[in-house]
Every structure is written in C-alpha cells, then in structure tokens.
Design an enzyme around this catalytic site. Sequence first.
Site, short mmCIF file in Angstrom:
data_model
loop_
_atom_site.label_atom_id
_atom_site.label_comp_id
_atom_site.label_asym_id
_atom_site.label_seq_id
_atom_site.Cartn_x
_atom_site.Cartn_y
_atom_site.Cartn_z
N HIS A 198 0.84 -1.08 0.10
CA HIS A 198 -0.05 0.15 0.11
C HIS A 198 0.97 1.09 -0.04
O HIS A 198 0.82 1.99 -0.92
CB HIS A 198 -0.84 -0.02 1.39
CG HIS A 198 -1.65 -1.18 1.34
ND1 HIS A 198 -2.91 -1.51 0.72
CD2 HIS A 198 -1.82 -2.16 2.47
CE1 HIS A 198 -3.20 -2.64 1.02
NE2 HIS A 198 -2.62 -2.97 2.23
O1 RIB Z 1 -5.37 -0.03 4.60
C1 RIB Z 1 -3.89 -0.10 4.31
C2 RIB Z 1 -3.47 0.98 5.11
O2 RIB Z 1 -3.40 0.95 6.65
C3 RIB Z 1 -1.83 1.05 5.20
O3 RIB Z 1 -1.26 2.54 5.10
C4 RIB Z 1 -1.18 0.33 6.32
O4 RIB Z 1 0.21 0.53 6.78
C5 RIB Z 1 -2.22 0.71 7.42
O5 RIB Z 1 -1.76 2.06 7.84
#
Ligand code: RIB
Length: 312
Positions: A241
């Site tokens: 992500h």
């Molecule tokens: O949903 C994914 C996000 O939430 C990413 O940034 C992960 O590190 C959590 O913070």
Amino acid sequence: MNRKIIIDTDPGQDDAVAILLALASPELEVLGLTCVAGNVPLGLTQKNARIVCELAKRPDIKVFSGCEVPLERELVTAEHVHGKTGLDGPDLPDPTMELADGHAVDFLIDTLRSQPSGSVTLCPLGPLTNVATAFTRAPDIVERVQEIVLMGGAYFEVGNITPTAEFNIYVDPEAADIVFKSGVTLTVMPLDVTHKALVTKPRNDAFRALGNAAGIAVAQMTDFFERFDLAKYGSDGAPLHDPCVTAYLIRPDLFTGRFVNVEIETGSELTRGMSVADWWGVTDRTPNATFIGDIDADGFFALLTERLARLP
Ligand code: RIB
Ligand code: CA
C-alpha cells in the site's frame, strides 16, 4: 532538483518499505517523519520509524511523535495484520537514535511556515490525525502545502477493515474529512491501486536476493505481512500500500487515475470512513482529488528493487 517531503506514518511493514524507498531515492529530500497512532499504538509507531531509519543507516532523519488518538474516535489498531510489534517479520534491533524534540503537529506547522510556500509535499501513510490537527490549528499552512499524496480510501475495492472502509480513513474519518475538504492539492492511493501492487514470490525472492540488510528485511516483512491478505482475498502476495505513495513521487508515469470528487462518510456507523469517490461523475460535486486506479506493477517493483539495492 529534489522534492522536499514529510512522511506522516504508522509503521507498519508497508510504511517501512515506503520510508526505505524514500531514503534510497535522491529525487526526494525527507525533511522528517511524523508518527501517528494507527497500525499499532503511537509508542510503537514512533519506535518502528526509528528502527527503519537505522536499518537504512540514517539516524540523522528527524522522527517526531504525534497524535496518539484520533480526533473524536477510540483508536482502532491492526495487530492482526502487522503483528504485536507492528513490524513483525525481521528481527531488527531496538533503536538507539532519539526522537526529535517537539510534537509532530508543531513540526508540520513550523516546517510549512518556514519553507518556501508550495515547496513541501506531505505523504500521509496512516490515519490523518496529525495532518488534520495541523490544518485546524494553523489554517494558514494549507495553501503552503505543495501537494498531499496519501495512501487511503477505496472505491471499487471497497473496505479492508469494514465492508466499506479502508483502515487509514476508518480510524479517523473526521480527520480525513478535514483534509479532503481543505482545498489542498490532493492525490489519493486507494486500495483500488494498492491491491494491484502485490509482492508475489518472484518479487519477494528478488528483494531477498539483493543480499543487503534492507532487501532481506523487506522480504521478511512482506513474508509476514502477506498472511492477512492471502487469507482474506486469496491474493498471491502482500499488497504494498504505502510504497505506492513514494513511488508516485519518483515515477508518476507508473500510475493512472482520475480527478474526481471524493467525500468521507463520518455520520453513519454502518459506512463510517467510506471514501465516496464520484468516479463516474454522476453528481455535481466539485472534484477535489486525483484518485489513482491503476499501476504498472512490474515497473513499480523494478523501481523498488533497484532502489532497495542502494541501501546498506
Ligand atoms: O489500509 C492500508 C493502510 O492501513 C496502510 O497504510 C497500512 O500501513 C495501514 O496504515
Ligand atoms: Ca500505513
């Protein structure tokens, strides 16, 4: 000419990879890391941020501790995804570098006021509590922000923490609402794109084959971090992500999206934190965000692997 950035973060294995990519990339000047409660409580996110800086042999990076609870809600964390330390996977030493003096919110305000207007990009990788608090306390800084490039939200992919909400937005929807309505130049990396950046086994093997501490640690992080998504989605690897944010700053050509209206649900408990993206333009709501939907995944992993190779 390198781009000045502040990374606001809740490490988190994927935050760690995003930070390592930034520290390995001469195109970016990391002015500091501002830590927020999210994946794990603040005491661990600020510790993990320092662990990652020392993994990159960058104890010079200023790491600030920020908000430990959301603006209005109880803190929700994600140890079920990231493990109890928030950085499960590699066995990394506790940090020796100290936290920087002062609160993360004051660092955000002071930096945006002291740097030339429009010269600093904010890169939120967690709940938006620090950024929203800074914008509320010092409204004058909003127009001084060059751009916000954040990881958060979802439209076609819907939710990962509830049926309708992505974690970062869900944890502090009021903070997200402030940021999305602020008028700041905003680029959003939702699950729609991050779920296409999967660490398949060949890609993980390539990290490990680098043989350096960073490559091996990233391989171990994604080995651990992928369990949740494999079990839930049957995907063939961990979704990276947060590194989509850093990669976008270096190679925006790897990404495609649309400038649309995105608003955040804060009133409904059923759909709390939903990012309502008017992808098809069916309303007359004013566009406020570049909402990214696609990625050249091979190009992304080639960039990431090549940059990780530059680290110790
Ligand atoms: O949903 C994914 C996000 O939430 C990413 O940034 C992960 O590190 C959590 O913070
Ligand atoms: Ca994160």
